[in-house]
Structures are given as C-alpha cells and as structure tokens.
Design a protein around this motif. Structure first.
Motif, PDB file in Angstrom:
ATOM      1  N   TRP A  84      55.937 -99.798 -22.481  1.00 55.01           N
ATOM      2  CA  TRP A  84      54.621 -99.914 -22.942  1.00 55.01           C
ATOM      3  C   TRP A  84      53.624-100.236 -21.687  1.00 55.01           C
ATOM      4  O   TRP A  84      52.497 -99.388 -21.897  1.00 55.01           O
ATOM      5  N   VAL A  85      54.002-100.632 -20.763  1.00 55.66           N
ATOM      6  CA  VAL A  85      53.089-100.549 -19.523  1.00 55.66           C
ATOM      7  C   VAL A  85      52.892 -99.105 -19.045  1.00 55.66           C
ATOM      8  O   VAL A  85      51.692 -98.718 -18.561  1.00 55.66           O
ATOM      9  N   GLU A  86      53.899 -98.563 -19.114  1.00 52.86           N
ATOM     10  CA  GLU A  86      53.909 -97.104 -18.520  1.00 52.86           C
ATOM     11  C   GLU A  86      53.062 -95.983 -19.526  1.00 52.86           C
ATOM     12  O   GLU A  86      52.164 -95.345 -19.033  1.00 52.86           O
ATOM     13  N   TYR A  87      53.110 -96.655 -20.767  1.00 54.66           N
ATOM     14  CA  TYR A  87      52.178 -95.759 -21.709  1.00 54.66           C
ATOM     15  C   TYR A  87      50.916 -96.128 -21.244  1.00 54.66           C
ATOM     16  O   TYR A  87      50.095 -95.027 -21.486  1.00 54.66           O
ATOM     17  N   PHE A  88      50.545 -97.431 -21.328  1.00 52.55           N
ATOM     18  CA  PHE A  88      49.068 -97.717 -20.982  1.00 52.55           C
ATOM     19  C   PHE A  88      48.419 -97.038 -19.847  1.00 52.55           C
ATOM     20  O   PHE A  88      47.332 -96.623 -19.924  1.00 52.55           O
ATOM     21  N   ARG A  89      49.618 -97.050 -18.549  1.00 54.83           N
ATOM     22  CA  ARG A  89      48.914 -96.217 -17.438  1.00 54.83           C
ATOM     23  C   ARG A  89      48.675 -94.702 -17.724  1.00 54.83           C
ATOM     24  O   ARG A  89      47.817 -94.400 -17.100  1.00 54.83           O
ATOM     25  N   SER A  90      49.243 -94.090 -18.854  1.00 55.57           N
ATOM     26  CA  SER A  90      49.073 -92.716 -19.029  1.00 55.57           C
ATOM     27  C   SER A  90      47.951 -92.513 -19.912  1.00 55.57           C
ATOM     28  O   SER A  90      47.490 -91.239 -20.117  1.00 55.57           O
ATOM     29  N   ASP A  91      47.506 -93.439 -20.372  1.00 59.07           N
ATOM     30  CA  ASP A  91      46.210 -93.361 -21.457  1.00 59.07           C
ATOM     31  C   ASP A  91      45.060 -93.698 -20.532  1.00 59.07           C
ATOM     32  O   ASP A  91      44.807 -94.915 -20.333  1.00 59.07           O
ATOM     33  N   PRO A  92      44.009 -92.657 -20.383  1.00 57.03           N
ATOM     34  CA  PRO A  92      42.825 -92.946 -19.722  1.00 57.03           C
ATOM     35  C   PRO A  92      41.866 -93.865 -20.496  1.00 57.03           C
ATOM     36  O   PRO A  92      40.938 -94.410 -19.816  1.00 57.03           O
ATOM     37  N   ALA A  93      41.904 -93.962 -21.531  1.00 57.70           N
ATOM     38  CA  ALA A  93      40.885 -94.756 -22.441  1.00 57.70           C
ATOM     39  C   ALA A  93      41.349 -96.225 -22.376  1.00 57.70           C
ATOM     40  O   ALA A  93      40.356 -96.963 -22.945  1.00 57.70           O
ATOM     41  N   ILE A  94      42.573 -96.691 -21.737  1.00 58.06           N
ATOM     42  CA  ILE A  94      42.955 -98.067 -21.486  1.00 58.06           C
ATOM     43  C   ILE A  94      42.485 -98.569 -20.240  1.00 58.06           C
ATOM     44  O   ILE A  94      42.828 -97.763 -19.040  1.00 58.06           O
ATOM     45  N   ASP A  95      41.786 -99.746 -20.191  1.00 58.15           N
ATOM     46  CA  ASP A  95      41.460-100.099 -18.468  1.00 58.15           C
ATOM     47  C   ASP A  95      42.853-100.280 -17.673  1.00 58.15           C
ATOM     48  O   ASP A  95      43.420-101.086 -18.271  1.00 58.15           O
ATOM     49  N   GLN A  96      42.831 -99.787 -16.602  1.00 53.49           N
ATOM     50  CA  GLN A  96      44.129 -99.739 -15.937  1.00 53.49           C
ATOM     51  C   GLN A  96      44.400-101.246 -15.241  1.00 53.49           C
ATOM     52  O   GLN A  96      45.563-101.518 -15.087  1.00 53.49           O
ATOM     53  N   SER A  97      43.214-101.920 -15.339  1.00 53.75           N
ATOM     54  CA  SER A  97      43.335-103.582 -14.802  1.00 53.75           C
ATOM     55  C   SER A  97      44.330-103.996 -15.743  1.00 53.75           C
ATOM     56  O   SER A  97      45.045-105.079 -15.556  1.00 53.75           O
ATOM     57  N   ILE A  98      44.323-103.861 -17.097  1.00 60.38           N
ATOM     58  CA  ILE A  98      44.652-104.431 -18.010  1.00 60.38           C
ATOM     59  C   ILE A  98      46.555-104.284 -17.973  1.00 60.38           C
ATOM     60  O   ILE A  98      47.403-105.256 -18.056  1.00 60.38           O
ATOM     61  N   ALA A  99      46.843-102.877 -17.876  1.00 62.61           N
ATOM     62  CA  ALA A  99      48.018-102.265 -17.503  1.00 62.61           C
ATOM     63  C   ALA A  99      48.611-103.500 -16.161  1.00 62.61           C
ATOM     64  O   ALA A  99      49.674-103.564 -16.412  1.00 62.61           O
ATOM     65  N   ASP A 100      47.815-103.404 -15.317  1.00 65.53           N
ATOM     66  CA  ASP A 100      48.297-104.117 -14.012  1.00 65.53           C
ATOM     67  C   ASP A 100      48.737-105.711 -14.257  1.00 65.53           C
ATOM     68  O   ASP A 100      49.752-106.093 -13.942  1.00 65.53           O
ATOM     69  N   GLU A 101      47.709-106.194 -15.134  1.00 65.29           N
ATOM     70  CA  GLU A 101      48.063-107.811 -15.350  1.00 65.29           C
ATOM     71  C   GLU A 101      49.155-107.913 -16.142  1.00 65.29           C
ATOM     72  O   GLU A 101      49.889-108.695 -16.013  1.00 65.29           O
TER      73      GLU A 101
END
Length: 412
Positions: free
Chosen positions: A206-223
């Motif tokens: 799921w983290v990798e999926y969030f990183r691949s979606d430009p609509a999601i803030d990348q800082s959220i995926a980092d945390e």
C-alpha cells in the motif's frame, strides 16, 4: 534464556539427582546411627558384665577374689568410653584421666591446658564429690564422652544437610518453573512475529501504491512507511526472543538520541523529553540495537504512563568508574512505593488497567541476560518521580590512526 530452556528439558534429570542425594543422605544417616547404637550396646554390655562380677562376691560365700577388680574394671570402661576427667583434692592437687597431649609438649603448656579444661568442665557439669575414708574430700570434673557429643550434634548435622538438600531442590525446581515460563514467552513472541509478517507485506504494498499516485501527498506515504518500518523492527525484536542476539559496537549517545527523536513524536505532546550526554562524543558500547531500543522504549512508555501523559522525561548518559556507563531515565510521575520496588520487574506486575505487565520484565532480561549489564530502580519518591538506571560496559576504541570513515574497534 536458552540456558533456562536446557534446564527445563532436563527437569527429569534434576529430579533423579535430588532423589539420589536424598537416598544417599538417608543411607549414610542410617549407617551412622547403627554404628552409634552398636557402641551404646557395647557400653551397656560392659556395665552388665561389671554388675555380674559384683553379684558373684555378694552371693558367692566361697569367693575370695580381691575386690580391687571392680576398681580396675571401672577405670578400664571409663578409658574405653573416653570420658575425660580431672580429680582435684583438698590441696588443689590434680590428677587427670583420658587426656592426651602431643609429644614434646612442655609441663607449662600441659598445666595451662589443664587449667583451661578444668574451667570448662566446671561450666559444663556440677562436680562429683568424693568422700574418702580418712574424711578427706575430693572433686571430680568431667567432659562428655565423644559418643555422647556425637549423639548430641548428629540430629543438628542431619537437619542442616536435609535443609541444604531441600534448598538445592527448591532452586532446581524453581529454575525448571522459570524455564517453563520462558518457553511460553518464546513461543508467544515468535508466533507474534510470524503473525505480523503477512499484514506488514500488505502495508508495504500500500505504501508503494500511495507513492505511485500523484494525487496523494508524498509526506503521508513517508510517515506511513516509517511506522511500517517500525512494525518490522518490532517483529524482528519478537523474533529474536529466545535466540542469542548479535552485539555490535554502537555509538551510545547517538543511538539514544536517534530513538528518542522518533519516540517523542509518538507520545503525548505534553511530555517533554530531554537527552543529556556526559560521555565523550563517539563513545561506544557493545549492544544489540534493536533490543536496546526496545528497553528504552519500554521504560519511557512506563514513565509516560506514570506521568499520565503530562510531565518531563530526562535521559542522562554518564560515565562511571570501572569502564561502566550509566543511562538514567527520570520521570516526574507518581513514583513507586517502597513495598512495590521489588515487584516492578516481576512478570504480570502492572498498575495499569490494560497491559500484561511484561515490559519491564523483558527490559531487565534483555539488559542482564543479553548485554551483561544491570537494570534497576535507582531512586523513587511517591508524588515526585522515579529514576531507572541501566549499567553497561563501555567499549575501548583503538587510538591508532584510521582512514577517514573507518573505525577500528576492540571490545572491552
């Protein structure tokens, strides 16, 4: 912990060893008691024989044997029974019986020794008065015989041996019981690590999926990734329980500061955390980083609970004599009463409504069994706070020049 498991596996052997020791002590006691009984039987037989000879002169009118045999028999029996005696007449002249002195002992040494023996005899028994035919009076003082002394102290010796064996049996079975508890803990820890594995893999996806979606803030995926990594660390900790961990030289102050920086973002914002390092920069110790951070986490979380989420938490790292380093973790919580100081590290002890009461127990085991250190309550005052102290041995860093970015380390 692995050693405890070995004891658990050999508990039947321990039972056999204890049983054999009890059998050995019982047999030895029986043989020794029989020997004492035989000696008492022999003594009684001698007295009866003396009585029989006396009866001959009482009832046999034809007997003309000199009665001095009775005196000789009594002296002989007394010598055989080893009863030390000292006879003192009215002029304080003494004569002794059943006393032996090493060859070469001077007269002065003999007299001095006899005076001491006489003083002891007067304390032990009341003197036996001897009335002579010439109206003179003498006194006989004596010690107990060797046989009587053996009979007197034998029960105490036997009791002491039985108590010692009972204590050893208690230690053996206590070790087996603790080993059984360890076995349960190890199984639970490894099963927990196994169960965490599947959802962790899914979360990473799921983290990798969030990183691949430009609509999601990348800082959220980092945390989220940080917390997933944290869960992986926890799974690794549980997986290592029951195994011998690998210790490496680590910068102690840097390790503590790095972990506190992570931890303070995940506890109450009303708790102020501060790290004070009084050791030289770069000072290293032999630790397992994952397990050591677990210890810091458990103590800090207990401190936060004790402060009810409001207060100050201070971690001080300071050098001590004999190449030791202390880590003092001080809170401003409710403190620990004196009656509970010895229980805080016991499994299941907890003042919280929720929780298993295993955090401090595991922390103590990690420090003392895996790191050869100590964890204890340094001080505590009800209403003011508590200080836990961790003691570790420092590592000795080679002073020889080394290339940039490399370190040559020698364990203390």
């Amino acid at each position: 912990m692995l050693k405890s498991l070995d004891i658990y596996g050999q508990r039947n052997t321990l039972k056999i060893v204890v049983a054999l020791n009890l059998l050995l002590v019982g047999t030895a006691s029986l043989l020794y008691t029989n020997r004492l009984v035989e000696r008492l039987e022999e003594r009684e037989e001698n007295y009866v024989r003396l009585y029989a000879k006396a009866l001959i002169h009482v009832y046999d009118e034809k007997s003309n044997e000199d009665m001095t045999f009775i005196t000789n028999e009594i002296i002989f029996i007394n010598a055989k029974n080893q009863v030390p005696t000292i006879y003192v007449d009215e002029t304080n002249k003494i004569s002794v019986h059943n006393f032996t002195f090493p060859p070469g002992t001077s007269d002065e040494e003999i007299n001095s020794s006899l005076e001491e023996e006489l003083a002891e005899m007067k304390k032990e028994h009341q003197a036996i008065v001897v009335e002579m035919a010439n109206k003179q009076r003498g006194y006989i003082y004596y010690h107990n015989s060797t046989l009587l002394m053996q009979l007197r102290f034998f029960p105490y010796v036997q009791l002491a041996v039985m108590i010692a064996l009972g204590f050893l049996a208690y230690l053996a079975f206590s070790s087996a019981r603790r080993a059984e508890q360890n076995r349960v803990w190890v199984g639970l820890a490894k099963e927990t690590a196994h169960q965490l594995g599947t959802p962790l893999s899914s979360l990473m996806a799921w983290v990798e999926y969030f990183r691949s979606d430009p609509a999601i803030d990348q800082s959220i995926a980092d945390e989220i990734e940080k917390d997933v990594n944290r869960l992986e660390t926890i799974a690794s900790r549980f997986s290592s329980i029951g195994s011998i961990p690998t210790l490496k030289n680590e910068d102690l102050a840097e390790t503590v500061q790095h972990f506190v920086a992570y931890l303070e973002k995940r506890i109450s914002t009303k708790v102020t955390m501060k790290v004070e390092s009084l050791i030289p920069e770069g000072k290293q110790v032999m630790i397992n980083k994952l397990l050591f951070e677990w210890v810091i986490e458990n103590i800090c979380k207990n401190a936060v609970d004790a402060m009810k989420g409001v207060g100050k938490l201070t971690i001080r790292i300071l050098p001590l004599p004999r190449n030791e380093i202390a880590i003092d973790i001080t809170d401003t919580g409710k403190g620990i009463g004196k009656s509970n100081l010895q229980q805080v590290f016991n499994p299941g002890y907890s003042t919280k409504k929720r929780g298993w009461g295993l955090g401090l127990t595991l922390a103590k085991r990690i420090i003392e069994e895996y790191h050869n250190g100590r964890l204890f309550v340094k001080s505590s005052e009800v209403g003011k706070g508590t200080t836990f102290r961790i003691l570790l041995r420092e590592s000795v860093v080679s002073q020889e020049p080394v290339p940039e970015g490399e370190k040559t380390i020698k364990s203390a």
